[in-house]
Design an enzyme around this catalytic site. Structure first.
Site, mmCIF file in Angstrom:
data_model
loop_
_atom_site.group_PDB
_atom_site.id
_atom_site.type_symbol
_atom_site.label_atom_id
_atom_site.label_comp_id
_atom_site.label_asym_id
_atom_site.label_seq_id
_atom_site.Cartn_x
_atom_site.Cartn_y
_atom_site.Cartn_z
ATOM 1 C CB CYS A 81 -1.939 0.054 1.413
ATOM 2 S SG CYS A 81 -1.908 1.253 0.063
ATOM 3 C CG ASN B 1 -1.730 1.416 -5.291
ATOM 4 O OD1 ASN B 1 -1.818 1.354 -6.517
ATOM 5 N ND2 ASN B 1 -0.583 1.247 -4.696
ATOM 6 C CB CYS C 76 -0.950 6.665 1.895
ATOM 7 S SG CYS C 76 -2.060 8.089 1.726
ATOM 8 N NE ARG C 77 -1.732 2.182 4.712
ATOM 9 C CZ ARG C 77 -2.730 1.483 5.212
ATOM 10 N NH1 ARG C 77 -2.572 0.852 6.363
ATOM 11 N NH2 ARG C 77 -3.888 1.399 4.594
ATOM 12 C CB SER C 78 1.043 -0.221 -1.212
ATOM 13 O OG SER C 78 0.068 0.390 -2.009
ATOM 14 C CG ASP D 37 -5.126 4.565 6.382
ATOM 15 O OD1 ASP D 37 -4.490 5.467 5.810
ATOM 16 O OD2 ASP D 37 -6.250 4.184 6.020
#
Ligand code: 4NP
Length: 162
Positions: A10, A13, A15-17, A127
């Site tokens: 993401c 690095n 939140c999402r990934s 995001d």
């Protein structure tokens, strides 16, 4: 036997990934595939190198039974050589990955995470950084579905042949 190496990417690095990495690791160990896969995450930016994941991501993950252990790191061109599947959270990350030196040779390994989410027609994991907690739960549910479908794809095409 060589492991299948999977990298979630993401922007920050935090939140999402790292969440995708933790959910996917959980599914992989629940199904006994732990020794066949190497799993990591990183960001295209240098904003959060060495940082623990965002508090909101960790709180939301825990509410869903997932513990995250990760420190932020930035994507490097060597990652394109090393990993077999590079899963970008959105189109901007996808483009940034393909701008790395020598990316041309490794394009076939780079996918949008949601190309494995068959349940709808969206192609990006949004995001959640500038939004509220609802956004974090929405991201959790998207990643739960997408990583599930991705694992099924690996099961059908690679894991059961080992
Ligand atoms: P991520 O979210 O890419 O899912 O980790 C973000 C985290 C931090 C920032 C942007 C997005 N930031 O601008 O610092």
């Amino acid at each position: 036997m060589t492991k299948i190496k999977v990298l979630f990417v993401c922007l920050g690095n935090i939140c999402r990934s790292p969440l995708a990495e933790a959910i996917f690791k959980h599914k992989v160990s629940q199904r006994g595939y732990h020794q066949f896969l190497e799993i990591d995450s990183c960001g295209t930016s240098n904003y959060h190198i060495g940082d623990t994941p965002d508090e909101r991501t960790m709180t939301n993950a825990l509410e869903n039974g997932i513990v995250i252990h990760h420190r932020g790191r930035q994507l490097q061109s060597a990652d394109l050589e090393y990993f077999d599947f590079i899963l970008a959270m959105d189109k901007s990350n996808h483009q940034n990955i393909l701008r790395l030196p020598k990316a041309d040779q490794h394009q076939h390994k780079v996918f949008l995470m949601r190309s494995f989410d068959a349940s709808d027609t969206h192609d990006e994991v949004p995001d959640p950084y500038y939004g509220g907690m609802r956004g974090f739960q929405e991201v959790f549910e998207i990643l739960d579905r997408s990583t599930e479908s991705f694992l099924q794809y690996l099961e059908q095409n690679y894991l059961n042949q080992k």
